[in-house]
Design a protein around this motif. Structure first.
Motif, PDB file in Angstrom:
ATOM      1  N   LEU A   7      90.937 -14.160 -15.080  1.00 44.16           N
ATOM      2  CA  LEU A   7      90.351 -14.630 -13.822  1.00 44.16           C
ATOM      3  C   LEU A   7      89.649 -15.970 -14.043  1.00 44.16           C
ATOM      4  N   ALA A   8      88.956 -16.086 -15.165  1.00 50.69           N
ATOM      5  CA  ALA A   8      88.266 -17.353 -15.476  1.00 50.69           C
ATOM      6  C   ALA A   8      89.258 -18.497 -15.590  1.00 50.69           C
ATOM      7  N   ALA A   9      90.465 -18.163 -16.042  1.00 47.50           N
ATOM      8  CA  ALA A   9      91.493 -19.187 -16.181  1.00 47.50           C
ATOM      9  C   ALA A   9      92.278 -19.395 -14.885  1.00 47.50           C
ATOM     10  N   GLY A  10      91.869 -18.713 -13.825  1.00 53.91           N
ATOM     11  CA  GLY A  10      92.526 -18.919 -12.536  1.00 53.91           C
ATOM     12  C   GLY A  10      93.802 -18.136 -12.345  1.00 53.91           C
ATOM     13  N   LYS A  11      94.037 -17.174 -13.234  1.00 51.85           N
ATOM     14  CA  LYS A  11      95.261 -16.384 -13.101  1.00 51.85           C
ATOM     15  C   LYS A  11      95.058 -15.233 -12.111  1.00 51.85           C
ATOM     16  N   HIS A  12      96.118 -14.894 -11.415  1.00 50.45           N
ATOM     17  CA  HIS A  12      96.143 -13.629 -10.686  1.00 50.45           C
ATOM     18  C   HIS A  12      96.215 -12.499 -11.703  1.00 50.45           C
ATOM     19  N   VAL A  13      95.613 -11.373 -11.364  1.00 49.05           N
ATOM     20  CA  VAL A  13      95.550 -10.272 -12.329  1.00 49.05           C
ATOM     21  C   VAL A  13      96.002  -8.958 -11.690  1.00 49.05           C
ATOM     22  N   LEU A  14      96.907  -8.311 -12.389  1.00 51.81           N
ATOM     23  CA  LEU A  14      97.251  -6.919 -12.072  1.00 51.81           C
ATOM     24  C   LEU A  14      96.815  -6.104 -13.275  1.00 51.81           C
ATOM     25  N   CYS A  15      95.869  -5.175 -13.062  1.00 49.72           N
ATOM     26  CA  CYS A  15      95.292  -4.435 -14.182  1.00 49.72           C
ATOM     27  C   CYS A  15      95.565  -2.946 -14.029  1.00 49.72           C
ATOM     28  N   GLU A  16      96.094  -2.352 -15.099  1.00 51.41           N
ATOM     29  CA  GLU A  16      96.342  -0.915 -15.061  1.00 51.41           C
ATOM     30  C   GLU A  16      95.042  -0.142 -14.830  1.00 51.41           C
ATOM     31  N   LYS A  17      95.180   1.056 -14.379  1.00 47.70           N
ATOM     32  CA  LYS A  17      94.043   1.932 -14.139  1.00 47.70           C
ATOM     33  C   LYS A  17      93.795   2.794 -15.360  1.00 47.70           C
ATOM     34  N   PRO A  18      92.608   3.391 -15.555  1.00 46.02           N
ATOM     35  CA  PRO A  18      91.416   3.079 -14.767  1.00 46.02           C
ATOM     36  C   PRO A  18      90.930   1.674 -15.087  1.00 46.02           C
ATOM     37  N   LEU A  19      90.137   1.127 -14.216  1.00 47.09           N
ATOM     38  CA  LEU A  19      89.812  -0.295 -14.318  1.00 47.09           C
ATOM     39  C   LEU A  19      89.201  -0.640 -15.674  1.00 47.09           C
ATOM     40  N   ALA A  20      88.282   0.199 -16.142  1.00 48.79           N
ATOM     41  CA  ALA A  20      87.607  -0.116 -17.411  1.00 48.79           C
ATOM     42  C   ALA A  20      87.068   1.174 -17.999  1.00 48.79           C
ATOM     43  N   ASN A  21      86.625   1.090 -19.243  1.00 46.88           N
ATOM     44  CA  ASN A  21      86.088   2.280 -19.900  1.00 46.88           C
ATOM     45  C   ASN A  21      84.596   2.477 -19.653  1.00 46.88           C
ATOM     46  N   SER A  22      83.928   1.468 -19.132  1.00 50.29           N
ATOM     47  CA  SER A  22      82.501   1.623 -18.818  1.00 50.29           C
ATOM     48  C   SER A  22      82.215   1.047 -17.446  1.00 50.29           C
ATOM     49  N   LEU A  23      81.159   1.570 -16.846  1.00 47.04           N
ATOM     50  CA  LEU A  23      80.756   1.061 -15.537  1.00 47.04           C
ATOM     51  C   LEU A  23      80.352  -0.406 -15.614  1.00 47.04           C
ATOM     52  N   ASP A  24      79.678  -0.791 -16.688  1.00 50.02           N
ATOM     53  CA  ASP A  24      79.269  -2.191 -16.813  1.00 50.02           C
ATOM     54  C   ASP A  24      80.484  -3.112 -16.802  1.00 50.02           C
ATOM     55  N   GLU A  25      81.470  -2.741 -17.554  1.00 51.78           N
ATOM     56  CA  GLU A  25      82.687  -3.553 -17.561  1.00 51.78           C
ATOM     57  C   GLU A  25      83.327  -3.599 -16.165  1.00 51.78           C
ATOM     58  N   ALA A  26      83.399  -2.445 -15.546  1.00 49.88           N
ATOM     59  CA  ALA A  26      84.045  -2.395 -14.237  1.00 49.88           C
ATOM     60  C   ALA A  26      83.287  -3.261 -13.226  1.00 49.88           C
ATOM     61  N   ARG A  27      81.973  -3.194 -13.303  1.00 46.51           N
ATOM     62  CA  ARG A  27      81.177  -4.025 -12.376  1.00 46.51           C
ATOM     63  C   ARG A  27      81.423  -5.513 -12.625  1.00 46.51           C
ATOM     64  N   ALA A  28      81.459  -5.885 -13.894  1.00 39.73           N
ATOM     65  CA  ALA A  28      81.703  -7.293 -14.210  1.00 39.73           C
ATOM     66  C   ALA A  28      83.070  -7.734 -13.694  1.00 39.73           C
ATOM     67  N   MET A  29      84.046  -6.857 -13.827  1.00 37.34           N
ATOM     68  CA  MET A  29      85.394  -7.186 -13.361  1.00 37.34           C
ATOM     69  C   MET A  29      85.438  -7.323 -11.848  1.00 37.34           C
ATOM     70  N   ALA A  30      84.786  -6.408 -11.154  1.00 39.68           N
ATOM     71  CA  ALA A  30      84.785  -6.485  -9.688  1.00 39.68           C
ATOM     72  C   ALA A  30      84.085  -7.745  -9.218  1.00 39.68           C
ATOM     73  N   SER A  31      82.974  -8.109  -9.885  1.00 36.63           N
ATOM     74  CA  SER A  31      82.266  -9.335  -9.507  1.00 36.63           C
ATOM     75  C   SER A  31      83.137 -10.558  -9.736  1.00 36.63           C
TER      76      SER A  31
END
Lengths: 385, 385, 385, 385
Positions: free
Chosen positions: A95-119
């Motif tokens: 995302l930082a590099a401006g790419k579109h992202v398709l990410c497999e589920k579940p989104l992340a292994n921790s809530l902190d990571e998931a929150r950072a990704m959603a932000s």
């Protein structure tokens, strides 16, 4: 992106990587889309293996460093098919590099990571989606349509299970999906996440609170000889502790008033891929079984009483979601087609700017439910999401 | 009959006799009827056995001479549950004596007998009916209603099978049902007759011509040690020739334009009582399976295309035939209930003078089809009924 | 009891009374038993109605005072078919008078009553049983046999629902089953009790702890014009509060290590009598559906992998529980037959002194689970039984 | 062929062309094979359309003259996906040019053509196969394995239907499949041919004689505005005569002693692609339904009686035919996969010289049965194949 192409770089090439490859390869052959997917490169840890996978699956190039994919200007999309422990790092870099992202589920292994990704996803210009592919099974999409159209009225009950049996044998090895540090959780995150996402999607209601239990029936398993691909394993060299749940069960209250039971397990002997959802509303009901994914059962309580019954709709008609592009009625499709539909919608949204769901925010919502399940199972009490 | 009673004399007390007894015993406990069935006497060949059967099944008296039942003024109905070789003699005597007659199917072992019975029945003041009990399975009666109401439109296809497997084992003995002199024919008359009657009843069309084959897979079987009751047998004492068909298959053209396939067999391994009928019409279809006799599948082609599907109607609603007298919805009934419904309609028609079908004439119509099937099988050509 | 008769006095004559009457009337006609049931008298509140019911259902006499049945020396058994609020009083009086007692489920409306009944039953010379009739559905009894024989190995999962829909319509009246003072609880006690008893019976494990929720979706309903019989209702005269649960859901841990989900509801639109149980063990699985009560699905994981599958056993063979007395294979039975089987076992145990289950102590065990469910639903936390 | 490639030229690009394209594109991505399919060129009648199809389906080039494909040295395989009236000409030319040939079914529109094709194929060095793809549905291939292994013993009954409903509406236009000069016959050749081939393949027995009827329910239909692709049609401009059968039904005797019923129809309202086959043998039975193509039902009569039942085998295990290359158990495949399996076996046989069935001779055998069916339907008598 180039004028006509959407250039894909994929990270990971095992079970999910093969399914995504099949989708990228097929999508433009079936659907008319403004952009054509191009399978530029795939990244993996072992040079020989990723090279062989690229050849087998049809990627033009391979690399052992996923960061090179993120850095390449000739790649538009990063498709993340790795275990959950690397989702956040890759997705944030992409995302930082401006790419579109398709990410497999579940989104992340921790809530902190998931929150950072959603932000990061919310702040980015690029598009992103989490791979809860079952939303794109035609019968599941049709469920959503039936609920949205009001055919069910107020929803009373949700009954959702995802039943598998691939580790019933205590001799099955300790593959990465059974180790918390790689997978985050066991049945809960792997398959429980699917039924959380799908029921929230279909009902349009969010799970508000849960009461849960988790269980690990077999606590020690043989170590695999080397990294195992897919769901399988190889020869063992000692024993190790299973650090994830074998099964997770929970009750739920939805925001809109429905109540539900959920169960995800890898110990349902004889059930191979048994995702089943039943929804009861005041005017009707729906029932779906992934092992018969071309069918949807619908009960219409507004018909005259003696004519009511569960109706097996063979979801292969041109009027059904995604089906006009495929074969004539009755010529059934398979599990993999949900990924092709996912690719279709991803490409379409990138090209047209249309809505793209489930967003990382949606997927974070699923993570919050999974987190509440784990907290409830620990506390032995109802827990708010 | 007495002011309030309908007094029954039954001939034969084996499988069918037990089923009829259950019906006479139950019918007034479930249905409100103007007459109450009274189980006066049962007749059989062996004094000890018929006496024991009377005690077991709840008949007041027993006799070894069925003619005494016909002669008794305190008996109103003769209920014939013997093998087909004695139907005509008993029925003709009973009708001549002014008794109402309920005769098990098939009506007779020969066309001549069947014609005589139909003539006598037509000339008699007393009422008569042939025991094609499946017309009174609620789901089958509902099929008839759906066709009559026009829900299917013009009927195109009839697909009917009656599949059993109780003689697949070559060691199964040569019971009376396998001997032509007692039973008239094999699978054809025993179970094929049911699907002929039921499809003609449900469609309202008569079979006009047929092309058939019959087959006897096992031509010699052990002789039973003594007369075997029901479908079972006992210890063998030598071998004898099977003189009836094991299976009968035929194509049919109906008078109303429908075409059909029919199959009756005792060699369908794993199918125990598999009477299945599917009817396709221009506006819809129906499918029924006797092993799931509380269900009827209905396809309504006039619904919007993407909503169409085979609807599993659980035929246990008060609005369904016969069901308002039984249990709440979903509390399923069994095979024997069709006999209670038959008894209900018999009593009602005797009391009220209402129509009583299938008449002996209807049953003769079935015999004519069976005869055409046998002639076609011999000739190897299409044969007119 | 007399030399050859077991003389029955029944209290209550509505839905359950009709089912029990059918059983007492039928049992000796089908099964060979040392005693013959005699339907001596039935008691009810309204003289006209109970007299009509006696006539309809086949009882020799009727009374408006159940105590006269308890006092009569010519009655051996008191069969209690009333709502739960009168079970304790009648059962205690009957046991005190030396009568055998068959009591409908749930055993009582309060734990205190249930405990008193279990104590009295344990102290009595007479025999007693609680009417959890589904243990006597042949397929359910076969489940028990399969678990007991070790075919499933260690049991991992229990999945049990009892789904009905008869009060989905908010205009359905406030019948006695919706009033706590008569019925004790709603779906929980009425149908949830069945799946608690049946899963404990089949698995041989007791539920040790639960986490539950209960819900009442429609809180106010029209008052029926007068006392309504069965599940139905009549014309309304104002509104009243629903004081029981419409649905009860709970997670459970069994004493033997299995985990389970349970759901009882009257709001599962389209499900009429949907008692479904699935059990997963280390070597196999079983699945049962009361709407298809002649079938049992069995998965044998010890067969070679590519031959495994859920096997639909048509439970109509002479080698299956209770079936040798009925019809040939494939001639299906109905819901009511479970009561006939219950009567069979009751008579047999009274005559021979054999074991008679579920005892009042077993039924108290069910009550303790239901009580834990209600306490858990109130507390929002896991609760020990 | 080149060292590593098998270069394909396809003729026709409609329904079958799309399915074959999906197969050639996918086969090497899933299966490890010694040769890689290369989609060189596609031929069609209309330049614009075939060019668009080439682009859509992934062919490198397009042409309006199929002869150029036959003449090109850089093409190894001619894949014939046209209507039956051009099969013979193309196949004979291709074989004469030394090309391998994959020809869609039915083999030809006339027996003379089919015989010529079978002769040419037998004489050629190149390989050839007819596209009866359902042999490669894993469950169908498994049926064959079960019969071959002796699990069923002597086969008694074959029951085969292929039910569709796409022309039930009399307003459906007169597409090429309804015109004898293009399609040869109607339901008989189009779908009846599949069940003839599949039952002969699975049982290992040939059909020896038949008795048949054919019917055309709707004899006149609107003319399509222009050539219609696939199964669909477009706006009508007048009416024309339907010159093929809407339905074909026949009885059959197999060489090995089995008897069978067959039905192919386009008027089975509600059945979309209902190819169903049931086979009863002395030791067991098999049942298959193409609408649930991941399942096979198997009845094993050698198990203890009370354990017998139809077993739903989910045919998705690695031990099942073709499945080890696809997804984990329970991840179902679709109709199109049968074409990928066909491509797999074609490539493998070309590369290794292994057996390649169904041969043109096998397909001629099917034609001979179809011809006997038509002759029998005309003559009204049993006819030898």
């Amino acid at each position: 992106m180039s004028a006509q192409e959407l250039r894909i770089g994929m990270v990971g090439y095992a079970f999910m990587g093969a399914a995504h490859s099949q989708a990228w390869r097929t999508v433009n052959r079936v659907f008319d889309l403004p952009l054509r997917a191009r399978m530029v490169a795939v990244a993996g840890q072992h040079a020989d293996r990723v090279s062989a996978a690229a050849h087998q699956l049809g990627w033009e190039e391979s690399t052992t460093d996923w960061r090179t994919l993120v850095d390449r200007p000739d790649i538009d999309v990063i498709d993340i098919c790795t275990p959950g422990d690397s989702h956040a790092e890759i997705a944030l870099a992409a995302l930082a590099a401006g790419k579109h992202v398709l990410c497999e589920k579940p989104l992340a292994n921790s809530l902190d990571e998931a929150r950072a990704m959603a932000s990061a996803a919310a702040a980015a210009d690029a598009r992103s989606m989490c791979g809860y592919n079952y939303r794109r099974v035609p019968a599941a999409a049709l469920m959503r349509e039936y609920v949205t159209s009001g055919r069910l009225g107020a929803i009373r009950h949700v009954r959702a299970v995802y039943l598998q049996d691939w580790i019933v044998d205590p001799a099955f090895p300790l593959v990465w999906r059974l180790r918390k540090e790689r997978s985050g959780s066991g049945a809960l995150g792997d398959i429980g996440s699917h039924i959380v996402d799908l029921t929230q999607y279909v009902t349009g209601q969010s799970i508000a609170s849960v009461s849960a239990l988790t269980e690990t029936f077999v606590r020690s398993r043989p170590l695999p000889g080397e990294a195992a691909a897919g769901l399988g394993g190889v020869a063992a060299t000692g024993f190790g502790e299973v650090t994830v749940d074998d099964a997770a069960l929970f009750l739920a209250r939805f925001g809109g008033g429905a109540v539900g039971t959920f169960e995800a397990t890898r110990f349902a002997t004889g059930r191979k891929n048994g995702l089943r959802i039943e929804i009861n509303g005041e005017h009707g009901s729906l029932a779906f079984d992934l092992e018969r994914l071309n069918e949807l059962e619908y009960y219409d309580a507004r018909l005259p009483g003696p004519e009511q019954g569960f109706r097996r709709i063979l979801v292969t008609e041109p009027g059904h979601p995604y089906l006009s592009a495929w074969w004539p009625p009755g010529h059934v499709i398979g599990w993999e087609h949900s990924f092709t539909h996912q690719a279709r919608d991803f490409i379409d949204a990138v090209a047209t700017g249309g809505e793209l769901r489930p967003s990382f925010a949606d997927a974070l919502g699923v993570q919050l439910v999974l987190d509440a399940v784990e907290r409830s199972a620990s506390a032995g009490a109802w827990t708010t999401v």
